[in-house]
Scaffold this motif. Sequence first.
Motif, PDB file in Angstrom:
ATOM      1  N   ALA A   1      13.601-115.327  32.266  1.00 42.52           N
ATOM      2  CA  ALA A   1      12.139-115.414  32.282  1.00 42.52           C
ATOM      3  C   ALA A   1      11.494-114.771  31.060  1.00 42.52           C
ATOM      4  O   ALA A   1      10.332-115.051  30.755  1.00 42.52           O
ATOM      5  N   PHE A   2      12.224-113.920  30.351  1.00 45.00           N
ATOM      6  CA  PHE A   2      11.701-113.328  29.120  1.00 45.00           C
ATOM      7  C   PHE A   2      11.946-114.290  27.964  1.00 45.00           C
ATOM      8  O   PHE A   2      13.092-114.639  27.670  1.00 45.00           O
ATOM      9  N   ASP A   3      10.871-114.718  27.310  1.00 44.52           N
ATOM     10  CA  ASP A   3      11.002-115.566  26.118  1.00 44.52           C
ATOM     11  C   ASP A   3      11.367-114.671  24.938  1.00 44.52           C
ATOM     12  O   ASP A   3      10.499-114.084  24.284  1.00 44.52           O
TER      13      ASP A   3
ATOM     14  N   THR B   1      12.988-115.676  22.168  1.00 48.65           N
ATOM     15  CA  THR B   1      13.293-116.452  20.965  1.00 48.65           C
ATOM     16  C   THR B   1      13.244-115.513  19.758  1.00 48.65           C
ATOM     17  O   THR B   1      12.393-114.616  19.697  1.00 48.65           O
ATOM     18  N   SER B   2      14.120-115.716  18.804  1.00 47.90           N
ATOM     19  CA  SER B   2      14.329-114.740  17.731  1.00 47.90           C
ATOM     20  C   SER B   2      13.068-114.398  16.949  1.00 47.90           C
ATOM     21  O   SER B   2      12.945-113.286  16.432  1.00 47.90           O
ATOM     22  N   HIS B   3      12.109-115.329  16.855  1.00 57.11           N
ATOM     23  CA  HIS B   3      10.898-115.010  16.103  1.00 57.11           C
ATOM     24  C   HIS B   3       9.889-114.237  16.942  1.00 57.11           C
ATOM     25  O   HIS B   3       8.809-113.893  16.456  1.00 57.11           O
ATOM     26  N   ARG B   4      10.236-113.939  18.191  1.00 54.44           N
ATOM     27  CA  ARG B   4       9.354-113.154  19.068  1.00 54.44           C
ATOM     28  C   ARG B   4       9.949-111.763  19.315  1.00 54.44           C
ATOM     29  O   ARG B   4      11.116-111.501  19.047  1.00 54.44           O
ATOM     30  N   SER B   5       9.118-110.891  19.879  1.00 55.19           N
ATOM     31  CA  SER B   5       9.581-109.565  20.277  1.00 55.19           C
ATOM     32  C   SER B   5      10.495-109.665  21.495  1.00 55.19           C
ATOM     33  O   SER B   5      10.319-110.540  22.344  1.00 55.19           O
ATOM     34  N   ASN B   6      11.458-108.756  21.580  1.00 58.27           N
ATOM     35  CA  ASN B   6      12.319-108.677  22.767  1.00 58.27           C
ATOM     36  C   ASN B   6      12.020-107.445  23.602  1.00 58.27           C
ATOM     37  O   ASN B   6      12.767-107.102  24.516  1.00 58.27           O
ATOM     38  N   LEU B   7      10.908-106.744  23.299  1.00 57.57           N
ATOM     39  CA  LEU B   7      10.671-105.444  23.914  1.00 57.57           C
ATOM     40  C   LEU B   7      10.436-105.522  25.408  1.00 57.57           C
ATOM     41  O   LEU B   7      10.796-104.588  26.143  1.00 57.57           O
ATOM     42  N   ALA B   8       9.835-106.609  25.896  1.00 58.85           N
ATOM     43  CA  ALA B   8       9.619-106.709  27.342  1.00 58.85           C
ATOM     44  C   ALA B   8      10.956-106.718  28.082  1.00 58.85           C
ATOM     45  O   ALA B   8      11.118-106.065  29.121  1.00 58.85           O
ATOM     46  N   LEU B   9      11.922-107.464  27.553  1.00 61.73           N
ATOM     47  CA  LEU B   9      13.254-107.478  28.167  1.00 61.73           C
ATOM     48  C   LEU B   9      13.901-106.099  28.066  1.00 61.73           C
ATOM     49  O   LEU B   9      14.485-105.609  29.043  1.00 61.73           O
ATOM     50  N   ILE B  10      13.809-105.465  26.911  1.00 65.90           N
ATOM     51  CA  ILE B  10      14.417-104.149  26.718  1.00 65.90           C
ATOM     52  C   ILE B  10      13.815-103.137  27.685  1.00 65.90           C
ATOM     53  O   ILE B  10      14.535-102.330  28.296  1.00 65.90           O
ATOM     54  N   GLU B  11      12.503-103.168  27.856  1.00 64.72           N
ATOM     55  CA  GLU B  11      11.848-102.242  28.787  1.00 64.72           C
ATOM     56  C   GLU B  11      12.333-102.479  30.214  1.00 64.72           C
ATOM     57  O   GLU B  11      12.541-101.519  30.979  1.00 64.72           O
ATOM     58  N   TRP B  12      12.514-103.745  30.588  1.00 63.78           N
ATOM     59  CA  TRP B  12      12.993-104.041  31.939  1.00 63.78           C
ATOM     60  C   TRP B  12      14.402-103.487  32.131  1.00 63.78           C
ATOM     61  O   TRP B  12      14.708-102.883  33.179  1.00 63.78           O
TER      62      TRP B  12
ATOM     63  N   ARG C   1      17.128-121.496  29.221  1.00 57.18           N
ATOM     64  CA  ARG C   1      17.488-121.019  27.883  1.00 57.18           C
ATOM     65  C   ARG C   1      18.144-119.638  27.975  1.00 57.18           C
ATOM     66  O   ARG C   1      17.585-118.711  28.555  1.00 57.18           O
ATOM     67  N   GLY C   2      19.348-119.556  27.433  1.00 53.55           N
ATOM     68  CA  GLY C   2      20.099-118.308  27.445  1.00 53.55           C
ATOM     69  C   GLY C   2      21.099-118.190  28.570  1.00 53.55           C
ATOM     70  O   GLY C   2      21.839-117.205  28.634  1.00 53.55           O
ATOM     71  N   THR C   3      21.151-119.177  29.470  1.00 48.41           N
ATOM     72  CA  THR C   3      22.106-119.082  30.578  1.00 48.41           C
ATOM     73  C   THR C   3      23.529-118.920  30.061  1.00 48.41           C
ATOM     74  O   THR C   3      24.297-118.095  30.555  1.00 48.41           O
TER      75      THR C   3
END
Length: 387
Positions: free
Chosen positions: A20-22, A24-35, A105-107
């Motif tokens: 559910a976290f988008d 994509t490499s040109h975006r931030s990944n911080l929401a996933l990291i925080e989770w 995406r990412g499965t």
Amino acid sequence: MTHSAPSLASARAILDRLIAFDTTSHRSNLALIEWVESYLAEHSVKAARVADESGDKANLFATCGPMVEGGVILSGHSDVVPVEGQEWSSDPWTAREENGKLYGRGTSDMKGFVALALAWVPAFVRGSKPVHLAISYDEEVGCKGAPAMIERLRKTIPLPRVAIVGEPTSMRIVTGHKGITVHEVQVRGHEAHSSLVNHGVSANAVAIELMHHLMEIARDLRENADPENGFDPPYPTLTVGVMEGGQAANILAGHARFEFDLRCPPGYDAAEILAPFYEACAAQDAALKGNFPDTRVHVEKLASAPPMTDAGSEDAVAFVRRLTGENSPPSNVAYATEGGQFQQAGFPTLICGPGSIEQAHQPDEWIALDQLEAGTRFMARLAEELS
């Protein structure tokens, strides 16, 4: 999230959340990291970030269990490739199960492995040997994120028995992969009416000449490769993945750019292979400036990652075979991973994870449910082995 004993069901729940976290490499990944940080904290596992210069992305690493030698690194990247321009049958950011497959995406590449590793944290924290979790950013754009995290791991954790990079291999063991370099070429032309080619320089025409030069190098690499080196294809591959230029058919293009990657098996020197191309770019730049000083040819290396070999992997292979139950010989793969970076840092390294690279990067990316089941058995055996 309510946590129960590690199981396929708990891994599935985590995987649904990760997809559910988008990221994509040109975006931030911080929401996933925080989770993930919050999830680990619920199990009394302290995590450390290694952020990029902008602060918009971060690696995350954590140790489950005691800080002693002989543990295992479980490594996966958080970023995924774009979905824009692809025809998906359903929302790529919502996991969808159908006919024994889980779509999203990412499965396969490679949140499935990360979810499995996280699901078994409650078991790993009770082990007598540690599991070091390592989640990176920007793997999909040249393995840019992991090196800073790997350096921190090298300095702070006791030597592990093996680093397992969980790229999709159908749970088979891989001990070698190609290295990669990614380059961008920018050409600045001199605009003029397309009927007056002697009054300007078409950046597109220059870019086409330079791309042709690359294709000649690619042909030579293909014709002179060792067919028995264990890679498919056995030769270094050189491909142009992006090309842009021009505004209209009747204007000599003022700007053009293209990106290419070179993927080499161990034993090849990418800089040596590309030296003639760099010379051609320099010669073109000088020739253009002789007539139009505002023109330019500029080459920049955007990213690079080393190849991985089977050197020093014997014990690691024997150990992981007990976890997979797979006895076929280790293999090599043509794609690049962060495995070479872990190996370069002195960690015994191999690649093994659920899913197939054939499903990665595609519209309607999927992972077979039986691959997640195989990954579940792998993690359960790993927890038992380290207990």
